[in-house]
Design a protein around this motif. Structure first.
Motif, short mmCIF file in Angstrom:
data_model
loop_
_atom_site.label_atom_id
_atom_site.label_comp_id
_atom_site.label_asym_id
_atom_site.label_seq_id
_atom_site.Cartn_x
_atom_site.Cartn_y
_atom_site.Cartn_z
N GLY A 45 23.33 -13.90 -7.15
CA GLY A 45 24.10 -14.68 -5.83
C GLY A 45 24.53 -15.49 -6.02
N ALA A 93 27.59 -14.12 -13.61
CA ALA A 93 28.00 -13.34 -12.51
C ALA A 93 27.55 -12.29 -12.61
N ALA A 120 28.05 -12.15 -6.77
CA ALA A 120 27.69 -12.91 -7.17
C ALA A 120 28.95 -13.87 -6.21
#
Length: 276
Positions: free
Chosen positions: A122, A140, A144
């Motif tokens: 995130g 990621a 995120a």
């Protein structure tokens, strides 16, 4: 099934386990989006040093519990709400204190002579973004996002933010991200080179660990020298960096791992590296 060794961090706000030569360091304040605290931050500094020096660790994987990586500093503890002891410090002492804390966190993380990976479930904001950028590789989750964040609290940046950001995305984009504090989603982060890859949320941790494990199985000294070469690419002219590369490569030709790699290639099998 691989063995997992739990490492005592001194606090529940930071978790650490070693599995398959990967040290998984987890910021564990999910209710606060894993923002830094006076308990979490010292523990993180200690764990970076400990895992960086541990010969049983080949890769450091830094991540956050829940749905955040790290929301940066504790905004509620800023300004007049700061620790009374820090409020009483002189300007010079405050500067020296922050410089030391930076050196032992993002400075230490960038100095680890092992590959480091940040897995972002995130948001990574402010100092949290700096921690992610101080790692060699960033993965990621699709949900995120990042933000420099400092503009929103009328601050200019710390933990090497400007230096790290400029080298990852270039000066023009770095200035835009600093001056606007905009939220940048994972897809755009990948486009501009801020993260290496984006994966579905539900497979982030598995994907990040699989990458870390595959790298950790590699030849330790060769990986260290690769990192030295890559770091020097930002510091020295071409001729100097090239000469240092040559020195390191010749050293590696004498190692057992190099001989094992060549033999495994001839025998068409996977090499087994011993770190020497």
């Amino acid at each position: 099934m691989s063995n997992e060794i739990k490492i005592e961090t001194g606090t529940d706000e930071l978790l650490c386990v070693i599995r398959d030569r990967v040290a998984v360091i987890t910021l564990n304040r999910p209710d606060a989006r894993n923002s830094l605290s006076d308990t979490l931050t010292p523990a993180l500094r200690t764990m970076i040093r400990t895992c960086g020096e541990n010969p049983e660790v080949g890769v450091l994987l830094v991540t956050g519990a829940g749905k955040a990586f790290c929301a940066g500093g504790n905004v509620k503890g800023m300004g007049a709400n700061r620790d009374p002891k820090k409020l009483e410090m002189s300007y010079e002492d405050k500067v020296a204190d922050l410089q030391e804390r930076q050196r032992l966190l993002t400075g230490a993380l960038a100095s680890v002579r092992k590959p480091t990976i940040a897995a972002l479930p995130g948001p990574a904001v402010g100092a949290g973004l700096a921690i992610a950028m101080a790692c060699d590789i960033r993965i990621a989750a699709q949900s995120a996002f990042i933000s420099t964040g400092y503009l929103r609290v009328a601050l200019s940046g710390d933990y090497g933010m400007a230096w790290l950001l400029t080298r990852l995305v270039g000066t023009s984009r770095a200035r835009e991200l600093m001056f606007t504090s905009e939220k940048v989603d994972a897809a755009r982060c990948e486009q501009i080179g801020l993260v290496n890859r984006v994966v579905p949320d539900e497979v982030l941790q598995d994907e990040a660990f699989a990458l870390a494990k595959s790298i950790a199985e590699g030849p330790t000294l060769a990986l260290r020298y690769m990192k030295d070469n890559l770091d020097e690419a930002l510091q020295f002219d071409f001729a100097t960096a090239r000469d240092h590369e040559a020195e390191r490569l010749i050293r590696l030709t004498t190692t057992a791992d190099h001989k094992e790699a060549v033999q495994a290639f001839v025998e068409k099998r996977k090499p087994v590296f011993r770190g020497n």
